[in-house]
Motif scaffolding. Structure first.
Motif: not given
Length: 181
Positions: A88-116
């Protein structure tokens, strides 16, 4: 490790190939990251350019499962690759942040919004290269270049400007006037 990061090319890979050549002239690109829409575009880039491509499918690929994410291992640390629609990156980065943390990642790359977007938030880096071919929000087409070394991480969002077509010069006039009497 220098990465060309793309998203949302939607079947139009010619600009992505041109951007690769432009960035490769500046400094070697180790790999391309394609963040969905369309997975076939990632395959085409890999085949045509002979470059390793890490990719994930997007919503236009029919992606609807967590298995459609990937973790990219870099000298700096792990990076979550996701299209973003499931988080749901159209509505914020919280879910992406949680998922990246679960996967032990230091960064998250994503698309979908067509906005940099490139920012530090929730204790990690977030990078969305935007869309080269279908930008939104009044932006020009965009992409990103990221660098991951043992010492750190950096990224830059760049805007695509097509190379101008010739409108003058001897060759232009010869070609345009060759069928005229």
């Amino acid at each position: 490790m220098r990465l060309l990061v793309l998203s949302d090319t939607h079947g139009l890979v010619q600009q992505a190939m041109e951007v690769y050549r432009i960035e490769e002239e500046k400094a070697h690109i180790d790999a391309i990251v394609h963040l969905g829409d369309l997975k076939s575009d990632a395959k085409a880039l890999s085949t045509r350019l002979g470059v390793p491509v890490s990719n994930v499918p997007g919503n236009c690929d029919g992606s609807a499962a967590r298995e459609d994410e990937a973790v990219l291992k870099t000298p700096w640390g792990n990076i979550l690759l996701a299209h973003g629609h499931l988080e749901d990156v159209d509505y914020g980065l919280e879910k992406l942040s949680w998922r990246a943390g679960e996967m032990e990642c230091k960064a998250a790359f994503f698309g979908h919004t067509h906005r940099p977007l490139y920012r530090w938030e929730h204790g990690m880096y977030f990078l969305n290269p935007g869309s080269l071919t279908r930008p939104r929000g009044g932006n020009e087409g965009s992409y990103a270049v990221a660098e991951a070394t043992p010492d750190g991480f950096s990224a830059t969002v760049l805007f695509y400007t097509p190379r101008p077509k010739a409108t003058s010069g001897v060759l232009y006039h010869l070609l345009n006037n060759s069928d005229r009497a």
